[in-house]
Design a protein around this motif. Sequence first.
Motif, short mmCIF file in Angstrom:
data_model
loop_
_atom_site.label_atom_id
_atom_site.label_comp_id
_atom_site.label_asym_id
_atom_site.label_seq_id
_atom_site.Cartn_x
_atom_site.Cartn_y
_atom_site.Cartn_z
N VAL A 31 0.79 -1.23 0.14
CA VAL A 31 -0.02 -0.12 0.10
C VAL A 31 0.72 1.26 0.10
CG1 VAL A 31 -1.90 1.25 1.27
CG2 VAL A 31 -1.71 -1.37 1.37
N VAL A 32 0.56 2.33 -0.91
CA VAL A 32 1.06 3.57 -0.91
C VAL A 32 0.29 4.59 -0.43
CG1 VAL A 32 2.22 5.34 -2.58
CG2 VAL A 32 2.92 2.70 -2.90
N VAL A 33 0.89 5.13 0.45
CA VAL A 33 -0.21 6.50 1.02
C VAL A 33 0.56 7.67 0.68
CG1 VAL A 33 -1.07 7.22 3.29
CG2 VAL A 33 -0.92 4.94 2.97
N HIS A 34 -0.33 8.52 0.05
CA HIS A 34 0.09 10.03 -0.06
C HIS A 34 -0.82 11.08 0.44
CE1 HIS A 34 1.19 13.88 -2.20
NE2 HIS A 34 2.04 13.08 -2.85
N ALA A 35 -0.42 11.93 1.35
CA ALA A 35 -1.32 12.53 2.32
C ALA A 35 -1.39 14.09 1.47
CB ALA A 35 -0.72 12.87 3.68
N GLY A 36 -1.40 14.33 0.12
CA GLY A 36 -1.63 15.21 -0.36
C GLY A 36 -0.54 16.25 -0.75
N ASP A 37 -0.87 17.29 -1.54
CA ASP A 37 -0.07 18.52 -2.18
C ASP A 37 0.80 17.70 -3.14
OD1 ASP A 37 -1.14 20.66 -0.95
OD2 ASP A 37 0.51 21.18 0.29
N TRP A 38 0.06 17.16 -4.21
CA TRP A 38 0.72 16.57 -5.19
C TRP A 38 1.22 17.77 -6.10
CZ3 TRP A 38 -0.05 11.21 -5.97
CH2 TRP A 38 -0.96 10.72 -5.08
N VAL A 39 0.23 18.72 -6.42
CA VAL A 39 0.42 19.81 -7.31
C VAL A 39 0.18 19.57 -8.87
CG1 VAL A 39 1.88 21.71 -8.15
CG2 VAL A 39 2.02 21.23 -5.74
N ASP A 40 0.60 18.34 -9.19
CA ASP A 40 0.47 17.92 -10.46
C ASP A 40 -0.16 16.61 -10.48
OD1 ASP A 40 2.44 16.05 -10.02
OD2 ASP A 40 3.09 16.16 -11.83
N THR A 41 -0.99 16.22 -11.73
CA THR A 41 -1.58 14.99 -11.77
C THR A 41 -0.88 13.89 -12.39
OG1 THR A 41 -2.53 15.78 -14.05
CG2 THR A 41 -4.05 16.07 -12.40
N ALA A 42 0.20 14.24 -13.13
CA ALA A 42 1.19 13.24 -13.61
C ALA A 42 1.60 12.61 -12.33
CB ALA A 42 2.27 14.07 -14.32
N THR A 43 2.05 13.06 -11.15
CA THR A 43 2.51 12.24 -10.11
C THR A 43 1.44 11.31 -9.47
OG1 THR A 43 4.04 14.05 -9.60
CG2 THR A 43 3.40 12.61 -7.78
#
Length: 168
Positions: A31-43
């Motif tokens: 599981v990968v968790v990302h807690a926001g502030d990506w800025v771009d949709t490519a990531t």
Amino acid sequence: MRLLLMSDTHLPRRARELPAPLLAGLPRADVVVHAGDWVDTATLDLLESRSRRLVAVYGNNDGPGLRARLPEVAYADIGGLRFGVVHETGPARGREARCAERFPGLDVLVFGHSHIPWDTTAPTGLRLLNPGSPTDRRRQPYCTYMTASVAGGRLVDVVLHRLPPRRT
């Protein structure tokens, strides 16, 4: 279950790409968790394509494209533990009590926003984790991310990974 936790990637503003050690960890994570502030949709596209399971939210720097695809708060059962993910939790002072009240029933809350790594446990038993940022250390000595495991219904082996400085 192996977890990879990150937040505040801010691509391409703070870096052009995710650091190689973090990318190398993606195939090993259940599981990968990302807690926001990506800025771009490519990531987001990249993590969706390379992750077995992605649990993610949008942050305050994320525009309409990301907000259309991600929730403000995400919940997931991972290995028998109830996880929550949110970008912003407010000031450090009083965080444990505030989050325990806002998120009753959770075992683990992953958050971001400050770029400051955080690992504490509220009196209720809620574990709060902020993996920092792998691309924007701000006032921290290193860019960071976290890994952890869930085994036997417990969160174990929580490790904060320091990334080498970026070459300019």
